[in-house]
Motif scaffolding. Sequence first.
Motif, PDB file in Angstrom:
ATOM      1  N   ARG A 148      58.237   8.448 121.996  1.00 55.77           N
ATOM      2  CA  ARG A 148      56.737   8.714 122.209  1.00 55.77           C
ATOM      3  C   ARG A 148      56.233   9.423 121.049  1.00 55.77           C
ATOM      4  O   ARG A 148      56.846  10.064 120.323  1.00 55.77           O
ATOM      5  N   CYS A 149      54.863   9.150 120.811  1.00 53.40           N
ATOM      6  CA  CYS A 149      54.278   9.834 119.560  1.00 53.40           C
ATOM      7  C   CYS A 149      54.273  11.615 119.557  1.00 53.40           C
ATOM      8  O   CYS A 149      53.931  11.926 120.826  1.00 53.40           O
ATOM      9  N   GLU A 150      54.301  12.226 118.553  1.00 54.52           N
ATOM     10  CA  GLU A 150      54.576  13.737 118.730  1.00 54.52           C
ATOM     11  C   GLU A 150      52.973  14.164 118.738  1.00 54.52           C
ATOM     12  O   GLU A 150      52.724  15.345 119.131  1.00 54.52           O
ATOM     13  N   THR A 151      51.985  13.547 118.304  1.00 52.57           N
ATOM     14  CA  THR A 151      50.632  13.847 118.355  1.00 52.57           C
ATOM     15  C   THR A 151      49.898  13.843 119.891  1.00 52.57           C
ATOM     16  O   THR A 151      49.377  14.668 120.277  1.00 52.57           O
ATOM     17  N   CYS A 152      50.064  12.901 120.584  1.00 50.20           N
ATOM     18  CA  CYS A 152      49.405  12.349 121.552  1.00 50.20           C
ATOM     19  C   CYS A 152      50.449  11.845 122.674  1.00 50.20           C
ATOM     20  O   CYS A 152      49.894  11.385 124.003  1.00 50.20           O
ATOM     21  N   ASN A 153      51.415  11.837 122.397  1.00 47.30           N
ATOM     22  CA  ASN A 153      52.572  11.151 123.616  1.00 47.30           C
ATOM     23  C   ASN A 153      52.575  10.011 123.941  1.00 47.30           C
ATOM     24  O   ASN A 153      53.006   9.180 124.918  1.00 47.30           O
ATOM     25  N   GLY A 154      51.666   9.306 122.830  1.00 49.69           N
ATOM     26  CA  GLY A 154      51.598   7.747 123.185  1.00 49.69           C
ATOM     27  C   GLY A 154      52.751   6.921 122.949  1.00 49.69           C
ATOM     28  O   GLY A 154      53.849   7.486 122.138  1.00 49.69           O
ATOM     29  N   LEU A 155      53.176   5.729 123.420  1.00 48.84           N
ATOM     30  CA  LEU A 155      54.185   5.113 123.028  1.00 48.84           C
ATOM     31  C   LEU A 155      54.245   4.536 121.662  1.00 48.84           C
ATOM     32  O   LEU A 155      53.474   4.030 121.272  1.00 48.84           O
ATOM     33  N   ARG A 200      54.386   2.943 114.372  1.00 46.91           N
ATOM     34  CA  ARG A 200      53.190   3.639 114.688  1.00 46.91           C
ATOM     35  C   ARG A 200      53.122   3.923 116.167  1.00 46.91           C
ATOM     36  O   ARG A 200      53.509   3.211 116.940  1.00 46.91           O
ATOM     37  N   CYS A 201      52.221   4.928 116.442  1.00 51.32           N
ATOM     38  CA  CYS A 201      51.876   5.310 117.854  1.00 51.32           C
ATOM     39  C   CYS A 201      50.731   4.101 118.421  1.00 51.32           C
ATOM     40  O   CYS A 201      49.683   3.753 117.752  1.00 51.32           O
ATOM     41  N   SER A 202      51.036   3.545 119.510  1.00 55.06           N
ATOM     42  CA  SER A 202      50.559   2.228 120.133  1.00 55.06           C
ATOM     43  C   SER A 202      49.017   2.929 120.660  1.00 55.06           C
ATOM     44  O   SER A 202      47.882   2.259 120.860  1.00 55.06           O
ATOM     45  N   GLU A 203      48.944   4.390 120.700  1.00 58.40           N
ATOM     46  CA  GLU A 203      47.408   4.903 121.090  1.00 58.40           C
ATOM     47  C   GLU A 203      46.667   5.379 119.996  1.00 58.40           C
ATOM     48  O   GLU A 203      45.619   4.907 119.684  1.00 58.40           O
ATOM     49  N   CYS A 204      47.378   6.474 119.313  1.00 52.83           N
ATOM     50  CA  CYS A 204      46.508   7.109 118.217  1.00 52.83           C
ATOM     51  C   CYS A 204      46.626   6.448 116.985  1.00 52.83           C
ATOM     52  O   CYS A 204      45.866   6.705 116.059  1.00 52.83           O
ATOM     53  N   GLY A 205      47.620   5.402 116.646  1.00 51.97           N
ATOM     54  CA  GLY A 205      47.889   4.797 115.481  1.00 51.97           C
ATOM     55  C   GLY A 205      48.750   5.799 114.263  1.00 51.97           C
ATOM     56  O   GLY A 205      48.800   5.185 113.115  1.00 51.97           O
TER      57      GLY A 205
HETATM   58 ZN    ZN Z   1      49.693   9.171 119.188  1.00 51.57          ZN
END
Ligand code: ZN
Length: 244
Positions: A146-153, A126-131
Amino acid sequence: MDFPSELIFFLRKAERVSVLTGAGASQESGLRTFRDAQSGLWAQYRPEDLASPEAFARDPKLVWDWYAFRREAVKAVRPNPGHYALVEMEKKIPEFTLITQNVDGLHLLAGSRNVLELHGNILRVRCSECGTFTETWGSDLESVPRCETCNGLLRPDVVWFGESLPRAELESAVIASRKSQVFFSIGTSGVVQPAAALAHAAHNNGSVVVEINAEPTPLTPKVDFAFHGRSGEILPELVKAVWE
Ligand code: ZN
Ligand code: BV8
């Protein structure tokens, strides 16, 4: 192996049984337990120093690579006879709850149904930022995907030391432990909290507590029955002695 007739009697008439498993339950599938010395590249790290938000913040690539390594190890192994014996036990007990500290998903793969994964599952990312959960991610070996939605790790969907356990699973585990007539503690050193407290909650509510572990643990003095040996050998024999 001989089992005490009163344990066989308890299990034959039990309506509510809860089981807590730890890394020892997966050891015979070929997965190292948490306390085993890590293999190869990872020998110089202590798991507690890799399985934490601080470690991920300090060196996300190192932590991501450790989980990628463990994920591949998990994908390469199969459930062992101990996992399958618990699937059989679940079929015989009206209210059966399998609470696991393991993140390898082997109980689900073996066919257990009512499984509570207290510490998450290493096969989920899962994304460490937006889950946001994701099934696929870049295979660039240089950086953490990185997350495709918010670029979080991205990070593994496991509970790190210092992180809270999933509320619903923990609450269900506490209730199932307290309500149980028989509580099994299998393949766990019983040091990680709050999972380790479940056996004590069961004991304090009058459950018959059974430990199946390769060696004695801090729980051993409090249990009603202790079997020291390999869960992949003991569990199938116990299921046979009780239900066949
Ligand atoms: Zn994210
Ligand atoms: C939390 C996922 C609230 C990640 C894991 C001081 C005192 C008390 C508690 C604490 C403390 N300081 C910090 C804490 C809390 C901490 C904790 O308990 N620390 C321990 C080390 C003292 N707990 C937490 O942080 C938990 N969160 O408390 O949240 C909070 C919130 C915010 C701020 C503060 C607090 C989170 C804990 C979850 C951590 N994540 N896993 C990953 O896998 O990478 S835990 C990880 O270690 C495993 O999942 C597993 O649960 C645990 C290892 O335990 P075991 O499964 O028991 O494995 P182990 O190797 O120890 O033992 C295996 C046993 O099997 C052995 O006894 C062996 O003899 C036996 N065996 C081997 N082969 C076999 C066998 N038995 C049978 N057959 C065989 N073949």
